[in-house]
Scaffold this active site. Structure first.
Site, PDB file in Angstrom:
ATOM      1  N   ARG A 141       0.857  -1.186   0.000  1.00 52.69           N
ATOM      2  CA  ARG A 141       0.000   0.000   0.000  1.00 52.69           C
ATOM      3  C   ARG A 141       0.897   1.241   0.000  1.00 52.69           C
ATOM      4  O   ARG A 141       1.972   1.239   0.614  1.00 52.69           O
ATOM      5  CB  ARG A 141      -0.911   0.013   1.237  1.00 52.69           C
ATOM      6  CG  ARG A 141      -1.859  -1.165   1.311  1.00 52.69           C
ATOM      7  CD  ARG A 141      -2.808  -1.223   0.111  1.00 52.69           C
ATOM      8  NE  ARG A 141      -3.769  -0.157   0.113  1.00 52.69           N
ATOM      9  CZ  ARG A 141      -4.941  -0.203   0.754  1.00 52.69           C
ATOM     10  NH1 ARG A 141      -5.270  -1.281   1.449  1.00 52.69           N
ATOM     11  NH2 ARG A 141      -5.788   0.805   0.695  1.00 52.69           N
ATOM     12  N   GLU A 170      -3.797   8.017  -4.985  1.00 48.70           N
ATOM     13  CA  GLU A 170      -4.104   7.237  -6.174  1.00 48.70           C
ATOM     14  C   GLU A 170      -5.445   7.716  -6.735  1.00 48.70           C
ATOM     15  O   GLU A 170      -6.430   7.718  -5.994  1.00 48.70           O
ATOM     16  CB  GLU A 170      -4.175   5.743  -5.848  1.00 48.70           C
ATOM     17  CG  GLU A 170      -2.834   5.142  -5.447  1.00 48.70           C
ATOM     18  CD  GLU A 170      -2.909   3.644  -5.219  1.00 48.70           C
ATOM     19  OE1 GLU A 170      -3.983   3.047  -5.475  1.00 48.70           O
ATOM     20  OE2 GLU A 170      -1.921   3.051  -4.768  1.00 48.70           O
ATOM     21  N   HIS A 180      -1.407   0.828 -10.021  1.00 45.82           N
ATOM     22  CA  HIS A 180      -2.018  -0.137  -9.102  1.00 45.82           C
ATOM     23  C   HIS A 180      -2.715  -1.265  -9.865  1.00 45.82           C
ATOM     24  O   HIS A 180      -3.931  -1.463  -9.779  1.00 45.82           O
ATOM     25  CB  HIS A 180      -3.013   0.560  -8.167  1.00 45.82           C
ATOM     26  CG  HIS A 180      -3.266  -0.226  -6.909  1.00 45.82           C
ATOM     27  ND1 HIS A 180      -3.699   0.366  -5.736  1.00 45.82           N
ATOM     28  CD2 HIS A 180      -3.155  -1.553  -6.628  1.00 45.82           C
ATOM     29  CE1 HIS A 180      -3.845  -0.565  -4.799  1.00 45.82           C
ATOM     30  NE2 HIS A 180      -3.518  -1.732  -5.327  1.00 45.82           N
TER      31      HIS A 180
END
Length: 344
Positions: A260, A289, A308
């Site tokens: 993360r 993000e 991601h």
């Protein structure tokens, strides 16, 4: 706009609302429009009315409105399920099922106080994330993106012994931070590359990991040529990589993060990359993000940033959706949850 999806619909998504399901049926909100195969268990259950959102992230206010009277919510990492959403849903809500491994976007304690179950989708994305971790490590260490850019810019000339020199895995020491399923998956995939030493740092040693040495984080940082972060985000791991940690690494170290973004102090990482405190970094996760396109990290030649995509394999995403759906059915029928969040 949200739509109701019937099992009798065509394989493509419906283009008009369907409001004829009996009011006695359970209602489940899926916050994004997903392929029918992803939510097949829900669609196959005739006692459930499925309401799907659109392709984009559902705005918070719209989510509050749509949550009203729902029996279950199948959400994404991008949805903040907080007290206001739970209050809007009301007493009918029995479960929040997130189509992700992480669940810090769900107010778990608020759910617990209301008797609302919380589930996630661990394990099914292990292989996909491990594959991506290895790919990201290689892309960073062998400078694949820089080399491709150089070629496209017409910079590939006569053979040069120093052109696009990278760092190989053979004979190296690899340190894995967080030796869970993803960490083990990455480690096992790296062994055939001729890695000389495999180290790992975790909350405790794992007897089954007989191919790696359990060491302290400080030792791992000092000894590793490649550092791969796969740990979960907790209060203890938040920004665990800051200025001191990067200064402890070898100047030739490659830092990879597929866990993360919040486990890294991003300003400290940026400083380490700009000052050559470390050789490079590969990130599939970051903060925020999506990251702004003018962010300094995206301007560095020694940093590979991906959007991601750790679990972005069709079969994996389908399994995630189906597991999230099965958890909802279990909650609505009083059966044991398949993958509950442990703190609930």
């Amino acid at each position: 706009m949200a739509y109701l999806i019937s099992l009798r619909s065509s394989p493509t998504f419906l283009s008009r609302p369907l409001l004829t399901r009996a009011m006695s049926h359970a209602k489940v909100l899926v916050t994004r429009k997903l392929p029918e195969s992803f939510v097949a268990p829900l669609l196959a259950d005739k006692s459930i009315t499925v309401i799907q959102g659109g392709q984009d992230v559902m705005p918070t206010q719209k989510l509050r409105e749509m949550a009203h009277g729902m029996d279950g919510i199948l959400c994404m990492l991008t949805d903040s399920i907080d007290e206001t959403i739970l209050q809007s849903a009301g007493p009918s809500l029995k479960i929040v099922s997130t189509m992700s491994t992480g669940y810090n976007h769900v107010d778990v304690e608020a759910c617990k106080s209301r008797g609302v179950a919380v589930t996630h989708t661990p394990d099914v994305l292990t292989d996909a994330t491990a594959e991506l971790g290895v790919a990201l490590l290689l892309a960073t260490s062998r400078r694949l993106f820089s080399a491709a850019h150089s070629l496209r810019m017409g910079q590939w000339g006569a053979w040069d012994p120093l052109y696009m020199i990278g760092k190989g895995l053979k004979g190296s020491t690899v340190g894995i931070v967080g030796m869970g399923r993803v960490g083990q998956g990455i480690a096992k995939r790296l062994v055939p590359f001729g890695v000389e030493k495999m180290l790992y740092s975790s909350r405790s040693g794992r007897p089954e990991v007989d191919y790696a040495d359990f060491v302290s984080l400080d030792q791992l940082l000092e000894r590793s040529d490649f550092i791969v972060v796969t740990c979960a985000l907790t209060p203890d791991t938040r920004e665990m990589f800051s200025f001191d940690q990067f200064s402890s690494m070898k100047k030739s170290a490659i830092f990879i993060n597929v866990s993360r973004g919040e486990v890294v102090d991003q300003d400290a990482l940026l400083d380490a990359l700009k000052t050559d405190e470390i050789a490079g970094a590969g990130l599939d996760v970051m903060t925020p993000e999506p990251i702004p396109t003018n962010h300094d990290l995206l301007q560095l030649s020694n940093c590979v940033v991906l959007p991601h995509i750790g679990s972005a394999v069709w079969e994996t995403r389908m399994q995630m959706g189906q597991l999230a759906s099965q958890n909802i059915i279990a909650a609505l029928t009083g059966k044991p949850l398949l993958t509950p969040v442990k703190s609930v």
